[in-house]
Design a protein around this motif. Structure first.
Motif, PDB file in Angstrom:
ATOM      1  N   SER B  96      28.884  73.830  18.349  1.00  0.00           N
ATOM      2  CA  SER B  96      27.905  72.711  17.959  1.00  0.00           C
ATOM      3  C   SER B  96      28.257  71.950  16.624  1.00  0.00           C
ATOM      4  O   SER B  96      28.272  72.595  15.631  1.00  0.00           O
ATOM      5  CB  SER B  96      26.518  72.878  18.311  1.00  0.00           C
ATOM      6  N   THR B 113      21.843  69.662  16.643  1.00  0.00           N
ATOM      7  CA  THR B 113      23.131  70.448  16.627  1.00  0.00           C
ATOM      8  C   THR B 113      22.650  71.756  16.624  1.00  0.00           C
ATOM      9  O   THR B 113      23.211  72.675  17.701  1.00  0.00           O
ATOM     10  CB  THR B 113      23.661  70.350  15.365  1.00  0.00           C
ATOM     11  N   GLY B 129      26.575  77.013  15.460  1.00  0.00           N
ATOM     12  CA  GLY B 129      26.471  75.458  14.854  1.00  0.00           C
ATOM     13  C   GLY B 129      27.091  75.284  13.409  1.00  0.00           C
ATOM     14  O   GLY B 129      26.833  76.143  12.674  1.00  0.00           O
TER      15      GLY B 129
END
Lengths: 255, 255
Positions: B96, B113, B129
């Motif tokens: 992400s 995110t 992330g």
């Protein structure tokens, strides 16, 4: 003795029966300020409003309360604006709920009710989220009021460990069938999603999120176990998300 | 050897330069599927869409990718619909980002995110992330691509501890000034809010949320320390929010 200042919020909106029940109890033990969403904000998690404006409206749903506001923002926005704009100081306690529906196990992470309490915790305010395992608007909060009062008074008296918020869930039971309170850990459980696919009148496909809650945890020290066995569950929740136990393992990767 | 299946998402929307940079790197190491928000969803935390419909649109921003979708939902919705409706199976990895702006310390809890990555983790998918400490749309992601690739390949090879997601933040530095990678804990920091109060043309008051980030943590093992000293920070993040250390203390309350 000066009454404690208590901030009340929720995610089901300011008119929800759950928050009205919570306000009733808090009036017995403190000076109450209410700042809650003007519309339902369930499952908003820890969302905050940064790409849009926020409005506040003074309301007077409870004649005994001077500071009662509905807010266009998320539950977390409500706590931020209550502390920094309305009160301009920290209340002695923040309570969120009583949520119409469970916030046990993994639900804690999706819950607007719990995220509001967690936000208060981040800001150094003792905070408790309360939820009842009954999604109905007609849910009966009466049997749980004495527990809400007791837990809130204990927290006001003793404080909470640094960085800890309480997640309290009530089983949907009659008063005589409640066995007591258990301090628990969050059960390991997940939602198994199913998307309900439909077609709108213009022929465009869309989806509704739905799913089934699956508890993979056989432990008897979990909130799910407690609730299924007639107990009120209390889980201490933290906002330090670091998986401290994984740090040494990752150091061995030599990234 | 079969290429790993990699789900890419973010919160800045599918057209953000940060996700395009992440897609470029992931194409070098796997088969890429993209499901990302159709509009900016920063600070949406772990919100999911339960009171509204969700739409998906197949797009083709990258000619080399067969499955690329923009979604009307939150970052967490994107992961759920990707896994359960589009793929109908778990990818080998979910990444992400790369977020335009920091997700270090307490920002992890507000971040769309990171919440997308955490959702993948909840569903048992290894997840990372990535964020760059530069809010600009023109942020330069080039110096960080080799680190993104290296970390993603390590996770694909070694997996992650059960219930752990990686939160990777890059300092805004030129390649030559990056000192390396540090495995860290989340710094104890908060936002001190200020509400910017304005009046709209109809005379109604409204607010913009703003604030100042304050790091109260003097530790040298934190993500804030690492980032301010030229290192890339990697924090292992967990979604078991139980404050296990507080359970025995609460048991002494005899609730």
């Amino acid at each position: 003795m000066k009454k404690p200042l208590i901030l009340v919020t929720n995610d089901d909106s300011i008119v929800a029966p759950g928050i009205r029940a919570l306000i009733e109890v808090m009036k017995e033990i403190g000076e109450v300020v209410v700042v809650a969403p003007d519309s339902p904000q369930s499952a908003m998690g820890h969302a905050i409003t940064i790409n849009d404006t926020i409005t506040l409206s003074k309301v007077n749903l409870d004649k005994e309360i001077d500071k009662e506001y509905s807010c266009s923002g998320t539950p977390v926005d409500c706590v931020k604006i209550a502390v920094h704009e309305i009160l301009k100081k920290k209340p002695d306690l923040c309570v969120s709920g009583i949520n119409h529906g469970s916030n046990s196990s993994i639900n804690v992470i999706y819950s607007g009710t719990m995220s509001a309490a967690v936000e208060a915790g981040i800001e150094g305010i003792p905070a408790i989220g309360f939820s009842l395992l009954d999604y109905s608007w007609d849910a009966d909060f009466e049997p749980f009021k004495k527990y809400v009062k007791n837990i809130a008074q204990k927290v006001l008296k003793k404080g909470l460990p640094d960085g800890v918020i309480l997640n309290v869930n009530f089983p949907k039971l009659k008063e005589k069938d409640i066995k007591g309170i258990k301090i628990c850990r969050q059960a390991k459980a997940t939602w198994v999603e199913e998307f309900d696919k439909r077609t709108n009148p213009m022929g465009k496909e869309y989806y509704w999120l739905s799913g089934e809650f699956v508890n993979q945890d056989k432990g008897e020290d979990t909130d799910e176990w407690a609730l299924h066995n007639g107990y009120i569950s209390v889980v201490p929740v933290q906002f330090d998300l670091t998986a401290h136990h994984a740090i040494s393992q990752l150091n061995n990767w030599n990234l």
